[in-house]
Scaffold this active site. Sequence first.
Site, short mmCIF file in Angstrom:
data_model
loop_
_atom_site.label_atom_id
_atom_site.label_comp_id
_atom_site.label_asym_id
_atom_site.label_seq_id
_atom_site.Cartn_x
_atom_site.Cartn_y
_atom_site.Cartn_z
N SER A 250 44.34 49.82 46.79
CA SER A 250 44.35 49.63 45.31
C SER A 250 43.71 48.37 44.92
O SER A 250 43.43 47.37 45.70
CB SER A 250 45.80 49.71 44.97
N ALA A 251 43.26 48.56 43.64
CA ALA A 251 42.60 47.26 43.06
C ALA A 251 43.50 46.05 43.22
O ALA A 251 44.76 46.31 43.09
CB ALA A 251 42.31 47.63 41.62
#
Length: 422
Positions: A78-79
């Site tokens: 994920s970011a």
Amino acid sequence: MQDEPAAVFDEEQADGLRARLVEGLLSGGWIRTAEVEAAFRAVPRHLFTPEASVEAAYADDVVRTKFDADGAATSSVSAPWLQATMIEQARLAAGMRCLELGSGGYNAALLAELVGPAGEVTTVDIDPDITGRAARFLAATGYDQVQVLTRDGWHGAAEHAPFDAIIVTAQAVDIPPAWIDQLVDGGRLIVPLRLRGLGRGVAFERHGDQLVSRETQMCGFVRMQGAGASPMQRLALRGNEITLQFDGNYPTKPELFDGILDSPRLDTWTGVRLPPMTPFDTLKLWLATVFDGYCQIDVAKDAATEPLTPAGRPLGDAVVNGASVAYLTCPKITESRYEFRAHAFGPDATTLTEDLTDQIRTWEHNHRDGPDPRITAHPLGTPDHNLPPGRALDRAHTRITITWPHPADPDATHHGSRPAPS
């Protein structure tokens, strides 16, 4: 699955890029505590993302690591802004026990830094390719104390429970009993929920048999697999080019929409205007709350948009009622202003556009600058009179309620406005 060969890099370069990423997360407010800051400074993200260059590994963006036959991501790292947000929401401390549902390795390493040697981190994924990869990376970076399990995360990990926090990293439409049963009272469940097709990351706190949201943010995640999989239902308006997507509220008579786009289109200006780059994610959730027939209208990227044009390409929000459908656009009307516009097809187009316009104006007056609603989850059998006021979404295991606060309510739920896939 073979991992991609790691890009060429040197440790000094990686250290500098990691420090720059952390500074950006601090200045953006995503990292709030010294403990989470220390974890992000300690864990080498590039060693968990061999598909990416070292520059891409330390960009504040998602790194997709596996895809299905259609090219859709089935696993990703994920970011960082979103990982930091979810970890802060979990409120982990030394000695706690944490369950991560959806593996990748990097996030579990961050969690291990926070709970320390006296705590315990268990990470679960349904895909053996993903757990095998996570286990290798965790061992190689010195985090082999993390328990890596290959199983359907829908059932949790009872043998390692109870957990002080459960962090889910795939989009869910329901909350199974295992997640609540394996969470301590007062513990946090951080989960991206799909609400009428809209993705919202919700930080729940357990109180007995119910969950109450403490924070929310707009976000996107890969779809959940296994027992928790629940694909959207599609209704074709014109082949695969223009479709409606429903989340648990599919029309009982879909045949009523056959040929609907051949009817005259009604266009109505709403009078609700926005300057450029203004977020309006609360509008989407407001419409999903107040309309039984809320759905999304999807136009294929390479499709001709007639008969929707020249009104404009839809924003994605749509409402159906009977044999009529309405949708939104937001065309530019001046160099510094956009205005919402409602469009409809079908025998009740006039009434539907009036209702849609009224609700957009209500949002403008009461909720445009306000917070997200409070979201709660109760067991499926909970009677209506024991639910908070608002929209109740009945799932297989829970009744999820959406309750909008008064704009002046000091206890209103905080929300963020940065959307991003993960």
